[in-house]
Design an enzyme around this catalytic site. Structure first.
Site, mmCIF file in Angstrom:
data_model
loop_
_atom_site.group_PDB
_atom_site.id
_atom_site.type_symbol
_atom_site.label_atom_id
_atom_site.label_comp_id
_atom_site.label_asym_id
_atom_site.label_seq_id
_atom_site.Cartn_x
_atom_site.Cartn_y
_atom_site.Cartn_z
ATOM 1 N N GLY B 197 0.576 -1.237 0.272
ATOM 2 C CA GLY B 197 0.015 -0.151 0.011
ATOM 3 C C GLY B 197 1.084 1.448 -0.453
ATOM 4 N N ASP B 315 8.040 8.902 -4.298
ATOM 5 C CA ASP B 315 7.939 7.421 -4.170
ATOM 6 C C ASP B 315 9.084 7.505 -3.809
ATOM 7 O OD1 ASP B 315 7.053 5.356 -4.235
ATOM 8 O OD2 ASP B 315 6.698 4.564 -6.126
#
Lengths: 108, 572
Positions: B197, B315
């Protein structure tokens, strides 16, 4: 045996009929913004908005038929592409195909 | 008895004690045994709680490695997206997983199957998932083997028989579309596992589960667990989620502390520009994403943390990366790599002691203050095409594969990746309900750094100071873990499928062998009946590896992405 063959053919036609999505009705509106969808989801694999190959193939100028694209979006491909058949309506998938067909190289 | 006979007997006893393991005579695997890290075994994901990925065996060494050859192989079948597992060994029995959480218990000396277990998964759900169906391994403890599944379950199997002891549904994967791909961690009666996740509207839970019963003891929400942290997510953006603790952390028995890393927030790329504290997709620091956490093992309560990248807009999550525990000059250090290509060095309370980069291609920040961990000169994007590529690439300056610390050389061996992406940041509607899988927020493509080609490198560095002793370059980034041994060797399974052995002192290559498929999983060493083995999984494919064929061509273009094999080596 003939009965079994008939049942198998019937079953196959049901499965294939389910697998090969039909184009949506003309008046329905998609629930998705396809360029945004590529920026959130599809673009992870279909790089640069689908313009170049990444983990997945280049979509711009795809020689695949609409039916092929429709089925691949719905069913996915094991180990390569998720199945989106329960996520997108036929109308949504048609909009995705229209986006793919309209893809052009980016300027500059 | 002469002194020489005394010495010979002592040596025989010492060797006998080291290699006494015989399959079928299992000792209980418990916390103290995992902490001690017996060289014959590999009892937890990183070998022992110290996170070293190091084997104390030395039968295979620079003098003997020329005689290293395949002892046996095992083919798990249905290796969709290859193999990513780290095998574990206890008392001569090897346990490992394949795709779809298939579990095997094999005789470590022969490869003979003792038992196998194929869980029945929700195949319709698996077909909908992006980061699936690979699995990175098991945990051992209390006579059980623990494995997570991509449909949200944690399963305990009897170590001797493979029979299901319990099967617990931890999260609603039908709704969230994500489950577990990382290996669990066992410690003191608790099995800990973190959800996938970084790209989904979940809250990245880490679960503490009773090893005896399978009941959830505690759940830690990595995304805004209380109203206080919700203040770090402006406009209720905590609902867009992220933060999964998808790789195993580790445990410190002395302080009963669980160390765990968390993933990035969603969307991955924000359009806020420099005003990220007040505008954009998720204004604020976004606690506790891209952080390292210290949790109480028994309660799951947060003891301390460090957010490696506040408001991660690139990210570069902290779920990747081993927690390497090192004692030096009376000070205890914890070394933890971040996906952005920096290595963070902490004390045991996760207070920053040093930060150093291990890759050249970094431009998401100018630097990170080594005293405080503060990001200096961060690049926060406005919507639109970015003139300069982002480095490192989304695939990471370091990836989830583990480095290795060798106490004999004092060196930390770690892979770094040099690559970048073009980036077109797109302002998107908030995704607060699981829908079409991911929430990236940009279009991108992989490109080389401005200085040259994409490549990867194995660095030998001082783990605390970051001083580099030597480097070995690879034409494509190696995607598998690294093993170092008391035999003064460093093993690197590369992406082309070649297993290399290097001198731990110099980096000189001493041996190599092809495993036929790219590596992207674990490598470890163990001993049975006096014989040292090296076990490595081969099999390519997945969210990073799938970029290799379009980027590098052959051998990746023709390399299967649905195949895998466990290869076990020993001396002839």
């Amino acid at each position: 045996m003939a009965c079994l063959t008939f049942v198998l053919l019937l079953l196959a036609s049901v499965i294939l009929g389910h697998a090969v999505a039909q184009p949506a009705t003309a008046n329905a509106k998609p629930s998705i913004d396809v360029p945004q969808l590529f920026a959130t989801t599809c673009g992870w694999c279909h790089s640069d908005g689908g313009r170049v190959a990444g983990k997945g193939p280049q979509l711009m100028d795809s020689q695949r038929s609409d039916d092929f694209l429709r089925t691949r979006i719905k069913l996915g491909k094991e180990g390569a592409m998720p199945a989106f058949g329960s996520t997108f309506s036929d109308t949504d998938i048609d909009a995705i195909i229209r986006y793919i067909r309209a893809l052009k190289p980016e300027q500059g | 008895m002469s002194n020489r006979q005394d010495l010979a007997l002592s040596l025989m006893l010492a060797v006998g004690a080291t290699f006494a393991a015989v399959p079928g005579h299992a000792q209980p695997v418990d916390t103290s045994r995992i902490a001690a890290g017996s060289p014959n075994d590999w009892l937890t994901y990183h070998g022992a709680y110290n996170g070293w990925n190091y084997s104390g065996l030395d039968q295979i060494n620079p003098s003997t490695v020329k005689d290293l050859s395949v002892a046996w192989i095992h083919v798990p079948g249905r290796s969709t997206r290859g193999l990513q597992s780290v095998p574990l060994v206890a008392d001569g029995v090897l346990y490992y997983t394949g795709s779809y959480s298939r579990v095997f218990a094999l005789n470590g000396a022969t490869g003979q199957v003792i038992w196998s277990y194929f869980p029945e998964l929700d195949e319709m759900l698996v077909a909908r998932q992006t980061h699936s169906p690979y699995n990175r391994g098991v945990a051992l403890g209390e006579g059980k083997v623990f494995v997570g599944t991509v449909d949200g379950r944690l399963i305990a199997l009897d170590m001797k028989t493979g029979k299901v002891a319990w099967d617990s549904k931890l999260q609603d994967s039908q709704k969230l579309t994500v489950g577990f791909t990382g290996a669990p961690l066992y410690a003191k009666g608790t099995v800990v596992i973190g959800s996938q996740g970084g790209e989904w509207p979940g809250r990245g839970p880490i679960y503490g589960v009773d090893a005896a019963t399978g009941k959830v003891k505690w759940t830690f929400l990595t995304v805004a667990p209380t109203d206080e942290e919700k203040k770090t997510w402006g406009n209720d953006s905590w609902r867009t989620g992220g933060g999964g603790g998808w790789m195993p952390g580790t445990y410190d028995p002395a302080s009963n502390t669980l160390y765990w890393g968390t993933a990035n927030p969603a969307p991955l790329y924000d359009w806020s520009g420099a005003d990220w504290k007040t505008t954009g997709a998720r204004p604020g620091d976004n606690l506790y994403t891209t952080s390292v956490l210290g949790l109480d093992l028994d309660t799951g309560k947060l003891k301390f943390y460090h957010q490696e990248l506040p408001h991660d807009a690139w990210d570069f999550d902290s779920a990747v990366g081993e927690f390497v525990t090192i004692d030096r000059d009376g000070q205890k250090y914890i070394v933890h790599p971040n996906k952005g290509g920096f290595i963070f060095v902490y004390d045991s309370n996760l207070k920053v002691k040093n930060v150093y980069p291990i890759v050249e291609a970094i431009n998401f920040v100018k630097s990170i203050n080594p005293q405080t961990g503060e990001l200096i000169g961060r690049r926060d994007f406005a919507a639109g095409k970015q003139a300069e590529p982002l480095c490192p690439a989304i695939d990471g300056g370091v990836s989830w594969n583990s480095g290795s610390y060798n106490p004999k050389t004092g060196m930390y061996y770690k892979i770094g990746n040099e690559w970048c992406i073009t980036l077109d940041v797109v302002k998107t509607t908030p995704v607060t309900e699981p829908a079409a899988q991911l929430n990236i927020g940009a279009n991108f493509k992989l490109v080389p750094p401005s200085e040259g080609q994409i490549y990867g490198h194995l660095d030998a560095r001082d783990p605390i100071t970051g001083a580099k002793k030597w480097e070995v370059r690879f034409p494509e980034p190696p995607m598998a873990s690294v093993l170092s041994t008391a035999g003064n060797l460093v093993f690197v399974p590369d992406s082309r499928g070649i297993l290399h052995a290097y001198s731990a002192d110099t980096g000189g290559e001493l041996w190599n062998h092809s495993d036929g498929l790219g590596h992207q999983g674990g490598i470890m060493s163990y001993a049975v009946n006096g014989k040292q083995y090296i076990a490595v999984v081969a099999g390519f494919g997945g969210m990073v590896s799938d970029d290799f064929a379009p980027t590098f061509g052959e051998p990746y273009k023709s390399m299967p992405r649905d195949d895998g094999v466990l290869v076990v080596y020993s001396l002839k």
